[in-house]
Structure formats: C-alpha cells, structure tokens
Design a protein around this motif. Sequence first.
Motif, mmCIF file in Angstrom:
data_model
loop_
_atom_site.group_PDB
_atom_site.id
_atom_site.type_symbol
_atom_site.label_atom_id
_atom_site.label_comp_id
_atom_site.label_asym_id
_atom_site.label_seq_id
_atom_site.Cartn_x
_atom_site.Cartn_y
_atom_site.Cartn_z
ATOM 1 N N VAL A 151 6.224 -12.007 3.551
ATOM 2 C CA VAL A 151 7.226 -11.201 4.520
ATOM 3 C C VAL A 151 6.762 -9.739 3.999
ATOM 4 O O VAL A 151 6.686 -8.753 4.987
ATOM 5 C CB VAL A 151 8.548 -11.492 4.031
ATOM 6 C CG1 VAL A 151 9.809 -10.339 4.423
ATOM 7 C CG2 VAL A 151 8.917 -12.761 4.311
ATOM 8 N N THR A 152 6.402 -9.593 2.705
ATOM 9 C CA THR A 152 5.876 -8.134 2.181
ATOM 10 C C THR A 152 4.728 -7.699 3.239
ATOM 11 O O THR A 152 4.845 -6.445 3.865
ATOM 12 C CB THR A 152 5.419 -8.122 1.019
ATOM 13 O OG1 THR A 152 6.467 -8.664 0.118
ATOM 14 C CG2 THR A 152 5.191 -6.524 0.602
ATOM 15 N N ALA A 153 3.759 -8.549 3.429
ATOM 16 C CA ALA A 153 2.843 -8.135 4.262
ATOM 17 C C ALA A 153 3.168 -7.990 5.720
ATOM 18 O O ALA A 153 2.607 -7.204 6.508
ATOM 19 C CB ALA A 153 1.570 -9.193 4.189
ATOM 20 N N LYS A 154 3.784 -8.894 6.057
ATOM 21 C CA LYS A 154 4.192 -8.808 7.500
ATOM 22 C C LYS A 154 5.182 -7.470 7.825
ATOM 23 O O LYS A 154 4.536 -6.591 8.706
ATOM 24 C CB LYS A 154 5.303 -9.948 7.861
ATOM 25 C CG LYS A 154 5.820 -9.885 9.406
ATOM 26 C CD LYS A 154 6.953 -10.875 9.643
ATOM 27 C CE LYS A 154 7.479 -10.579 11.066
ATOM 28 N NZ LYS A 154 8.463 -11.630 11.258
ATOM 29 N N ILE A 155 5.954 -7.082 6.916
ATOM 30 C CA ILE A 155 6.586 -5.770 7.271
ATOM 31 C C ILE A 155 5.584 -4.548 6.936
ATOM 32 O O ILE A 155 5.643 -3.595 7.727
ATOM 33 C CB ILE A 155 7.875 -5.721 6.004
ATOM 34 C CG1 ILE A 155 8.766 -6.547 6.258
ATOM 35 C CG2 ILE A 155 8.333 -4.200 6.176
ATOM 36 C CD1 ILE A 155 9.871 -6.669 5.242
ATOM 37 N N HIS A 156 4.801 -4.700 6.089
ATOM 38 C CA HIS A 156 3.750 -3.602 5.784
ATOM 39 C C HIS A 156 2.884 -3.410 7.050
ATOM 40 O O HIS A 156 2.639 -2.247 7.547
ATOM 41 C CB HIS A 156 2.720 -3.831 4.513
ATOM 42 C CG HIS A 156 1.701 -3.007 4.457
ATOM 43 N ND1 HIS A 156 1.972 -2.025 3.319
ATOM 44 C CD2 HIS A 156 0.573 -2.574 5.191
ATOM 45 C CE1 HIS A 156 0.874 -1.191 3.361
ATOM 46 N NE2 HIS A 156 -0.156 -1.495 4.407
ATOM 47 N N ASN A 157 2.360 -4.508 7.708
ATOM 48 C CA ASN A 157 1.632 -4.322 8.902
ATOM 49 C C ASN A 157 2.433 -3.924 10.080
ATOM 50 O O ASN A 157 1.954 -3.189 10.902
ATOM 51 C CB ASN A 157 1.183 -5.617 9.184
ATOM 52 C CG ASN A 157 -0.099 -6.124 8.336
ATOM 53 O OD1 ASN A 157 -0.620 -5.179 7.644
ATOM 54 N ND2 ASN A 157 -0.170 -7.428 8.129
ATOM 55 N N GLN A 158 3.494 -4.294 9.996
ATOM 56 C CA GLN A 158 4.464 -3.776 11.142
ATOM 57 C C GLN A 158 4.435 -2.119 10.902
ATOM 58 O O GLN A 158 4.575 -1.291 11.905
ATOM 59 C CB GLN A 158 6.024 -4.297 11.066
ATOM 60 C CG GLN A 158 5.931 -5.902 11.740
ATOM 61 C CD GLN A 158 7.248 -6.378 11.542
ATOM 62 O OE1 GLN A 158 8.067 -6.099 10.603
ATOM 63 N NE2 GLN A 158 7.689 -7.343 12.315
ATOM 64 N N TYR A 159 4.721 -1.727 9.927
ATOM 65 C CA TYR A 159 5.018 -0.374 9.146
ATOM 66 C C TYR A 159 3.814 0.433 9.939
ATOM 67 O O TYR A 159 3.891 1.346 10.405
ATOM 68 C CB TYR A 159 5.502 -0.008 7.987
ATOM 69 C CG TYR A 159 5.195 1.261 7.524
ATOM 70 C CD1 TYR A 159 6.495 2.135 7.926
ATOM 71 C CD2 TYR A 159 4.087 1.905 7.195
ATOM 72 C CE1 TYR A 159 6.403 3.417 7.491
ATOM 73 C CE2 TYR A 159 4.060 3.357 6.888
ATOM 74 C CZ TYR A 159 5.341 4.001 6.995
ATOM 75 O OH TYR A 159 5.360 5.440 6.762
ATOM 76 N N ASN A 160 2.532 -0.218 9.762
ATOM 77 C CA ASN A 160 1.509 0.346 10.308
ATOM 78 C C ASN A 160 1.236 0.643 11.536
ATOM 79 O O ASN A 160 0.875 1.749 12.224
ATOM 80 C CB ASN A 160 0.201 -0.243 9.696
ATOM 81 C CG ASN A 160 -0.238 0.213 8.267
ATOM 82 O OD1 ASN A 160 0.097 1.309 7.819
ATOM 83 N ND2 ASN A 160 -1.139 -0.497 7.695
ATOM 84 N N VAL A 161 1.821 -0.195 12.254
ATOM 85 C CA VAL A 161 1.569 -0.303 13.734
ATOM 86 C C VAL A 161 2.741 0.830 14.162
ATOM 87 O O VAL A 161 2.306 1.831 15.174
ATOM 88 C CB VAL A 161 2.284 -1.583 14.410
ATOM 89 C CG1 VAL A 161 2.469 -1.229 16.065
ATOM 90 C CG2 VAL A 161 1.309 -2.620 14.236
ATOM 91 N N LEU A 162 3.728 1.050 13.527
ATOM 92 C CA LEU A 162 4.622 2.087 13.769
ATOM 93 C C LEU A 162 4.202 3.497 13.683
ATOM 94 O O LEU A 162 4.119 4.696 14.392
ATOM 95 C CB LEU A 162 6.216 2.025 13.225
ATOM 96 C CG LEU A 162 6.893 0.821 13.564
ATOM 97 C CD1 LEU A 162 8.024 0.725 12.805
ATOM 98 C CD2 LEU A 162 7.183 0.544 15.170
ATOM 99 N N TYR A 163 3.429 3.391 12.460
ATOM 100 C CA TYR A 163 2.865 4.930 11.772
ATOM 101 C C TYR A 163 2.074 5.313 12.535
ATOM 102 O O TYR A 163 1.894 6.592 13.100
ATOM 103 C CB TYR A 163 2.298 4.550 10.435
ATOM 104 C CG TYR A 163 1.858 5.674 9.639
ATOM 105 C CD1 TYR A 163 2.788 6.593 9.019
ATOM 106 C CD2 TYR A 163 0.543 6.042 9.765
ATOM 107 C CE1 TYR A 163 2.406 7.814 8.550
ATOM 108 C CE2 TYR A 163 0.229 7.352 9.213
ATOM 109 C CZ TYR A 163 0.895 8.028 8.537
ATOM 110 O OH TYR A 163 0.553 9.212 8.010
ATOM 111 N N ARG A 164 0.976 4.528 13.350
ATOM 112 C CA ARG A 164 -0.154 4.885 14.167
ATOM 113 C C ARG A 164 0.360 5.251 15.281
ATOM 114 O O ARG A 164 -0.457 5.782 16.189
ATOM 115 C CB ARG A 164 -1.160 3.701 14.245
ATOM 116 C CG ARG A 164 -2.330 4.366 13.348
ATOM 117 C CD ARG A 164 -3.515 3.179 13.650
ATOM 118 N NE ARG A 164 -3.397 2.415 12.463
ATOM 119 C CZ ARG A 164 -3.975 1.075 12.504
ATOM 120 N NH1 ARG A 164 -4.485 0.563 13.431
ATOM 121 N NH2 ARG A 164 -4.099 0.325 11.350
#
Lengths: 325, 97
Positions: free
Chosen positions: A112-125
């Motif tokens: 779940v941590t990795a999932k949220i991290h990768n989601q955050y990166n999509v938003l950030y970019r």
Amino acid sequence: MSTLYLTQPDAVLSKDYEAFQVALKQEDGSWKKQKVAAQTVEQVILMGNPQVTGDAFVYALQLGMPVHYLSSFGKYLGSALPSHSRNGQLRLAQYQVYQDPVRRLELVKAIVTAKIHNQYNVLYRHNEKDNPLKERKSLVKTQQTIDQVRGVEGLAAREYFACWQRMVGNEWTFNGRNRRPPTDPVNSLMSFAYALLQGQVMAAVHITGLDPYIGYLHEVHHGQPAMVLDLMEEFRALIADNLVLSVLNNRKIQPEDFTDSLGAYRLKENAKKIFLQAFDKKMNDEFKHPVFEYRCTYRRAIELQARLLGRHLQEGVPYKPLILR
Amino acid sequence: MSTLFYLFIYDLPDNKAANKRRTRLHKMLTGYGKWTQYSVFECFLTAVQFTQLQIKIEKLIKPDEDSIRVYVLDAGSVKRTITYGSEVPRQEQTIII
C-alpha cells in the motif's frame, strides 16, 4: 521479442510449419492471409474471441507463450499458460505467510505504501502538488490491522482520483473511479489498461509458481486472483494511469473515439489499436531498476517483482515493491 | 534478451527434390522472420533462437547442392542499412491484427 494482438473477431489464427498464419475475412468474402514469425513472438493477446486452431494453440504453449483472452470491451477473461513452474515449496511458503498475521501485515503495508507513493508521483508530475497523499503514505506505517491499512488505501484512492478531472482536462468528464461497467470514457480506458496489466501480472505470477488465488491485501474470494491483484497495485499508477493520462493529454485518443451503448463506453476499432500500441510501447519502456540497478523494461520488471516476492516468502529477503523516484 | 539481425540468403538448384527442400526452407524461415525478397529473409533473433534455426537448417539442406549464406549484423549495421523501394529492416515490438 514481440506481442501478437488479435483484435478482429473474424480472424483465424493457425499454424503453418514454424510460423503462425492469420487469416482475415475481407468484405468480399475472401480471406487475406498473413504470416507471423511465431518463434519471435513472446505472447498472444486475443480480443473479442477470434478463432484459434488447436494446432496453433498447442504450438504457442510449446514455444512457451502465454495466450490471454480479453473480451471485446477489454475485460480480462483468462489465460492459457505454458507449464513453466509448479513450485510446491513456494506455495507452501505463500500459505504460511497468509496465516502469519505479523508478516502478512508487514507485506500489506509495503504494497500500500508503494501504491500511494506511485500515485503521489503521478499527481506531482501533473502539477497537482497540493494533495494529502504524502501524509496518507506515512499514516500507513502506524496502522495495526490489515483492515485499517485498507481504510487508508481507500482514502488515498479517493483523494487521488479527485485530482483527475483537472489532469484529464475539460474535454473529458471524470467524477471519480467507477467500473462494471465504466460510465465514462476515461473510466473505460482505465479499466482497459488495468485488464491488459492484469494479463501481464497473471503470466508473471504463473511463471514464478505463485498461487494466483491466495493474496494478502485482497481477500480470498471465489474466482478473485488475489495474488495477482496484490502484485498489480504497485504497477497501476506506474503503468496504467500514466498511460491513460499520456494518451489523453497527447490527444492520441479523442472523445469521438468512443461509442456509447446503454451507458457503457467502448473504444472504436481504430482507437483500440492506437491504445494497444501505446500500452505495448509503455511496457517496453526502459528504466533503471532501483533494487537490481540495471536497466529493464516494465515487462521484465513485473516478472522481477513476482520473483522477488517469491524470494521474500521462501527466504525472507525483504520485499521492496517497485517505486520510481 | 538481446537480438542480432540475421540475413538469410539461399540458392537451391532447380530439380524436384531441391524444390521440395526450398519450399520447406521458406516455410521454416517464415517462422523466424520477414520474407523481404525472393530467397532473402531478415530475422531479428536471440542466440537461442538462432541456434535452433541453425540446427533445423543443417538437418534439411544438402551442402554439396544447396547454398545458404547467413550474414550476422549488429545494431550499428542495421541502422546504417540503405534500402531503395522497400522498407528498412526493423524489429517489430507489437503485431496488431
């Protein structure tokens, strides 16, 4: 190595000595035949049930190619897989972790941590820096039960998809994620991408010898490939979401590429091909793997992660889900 | 898995037995690459695939009558390939039909 997609319902895939032959029915009733170099094909993906002869089917399995079935809407239906690995020891280890609340929670948290991290990166970019996903990610650490972790995951997912309307632009409407059936073009594109991804992860799970139906984050339900869904989580944002956003933002797919039938949206034939091409290109994109530190494609990375999970279950090597920057 | 570009060129005599071998050879090569001109195939193969094909070819042909030439080219040579009237060789990642 290449992927063979058959998207025409009136196509026939047969074997011709060392090669495949695809026959396409023409409007005048004749058949247009073309050869495909079967030896260099890595997998076959069939959409909208085209015909496959027994010879061709068996040959695909003999050559070690998985054959995936998708509906004409792009829903994942199932696969025929070459009998690579049937690792009993690994499955026993997999069941053991399922019974072990401490190790299981630890794994679920990592996923779940990795999932949220990768989601955050999509938003950030996409310039959506003002969002609470970072806090949600650290919130995962302090949870005591799997259900609590799932709660945080759901919360993060809602907040993540809330940013999507701004990212997809005014041409499209997106009011949160929905499915069965997806009620807008963006959701239907996303479902399609997830189905394609599921086929890839399913193949990797089988190659590794894991049991696809026993998972940790996802409940064990009849017919739910929980392990596949678990492994998919880290790749959803990384592969599928990024792909959907890029085809929409680059206007490779336009609103008029969809037809609406009873509230379910589907891609027109030509747009389907464009999307498949984009998906495959994405799967062949290279990056430097953070754990192994060599360049690999997403296609290879999915298999690597499945093997890494296998090592974790059997030998206790820490499992690191794929996180990019 | 890295692949190399292999150019297969063959010439078999004109008699009944050789015609049969030529057809078989042609069908075999169709499974590995693209038929670009009469008696010419272009294939992108891994080392394993190439070896398999090599064994099959050696079983099929009669070296005192037939002639097959295989040119092995690296990525740089493929990039510098010039063609007139047809497409330059390229490795297909997706085949969508």
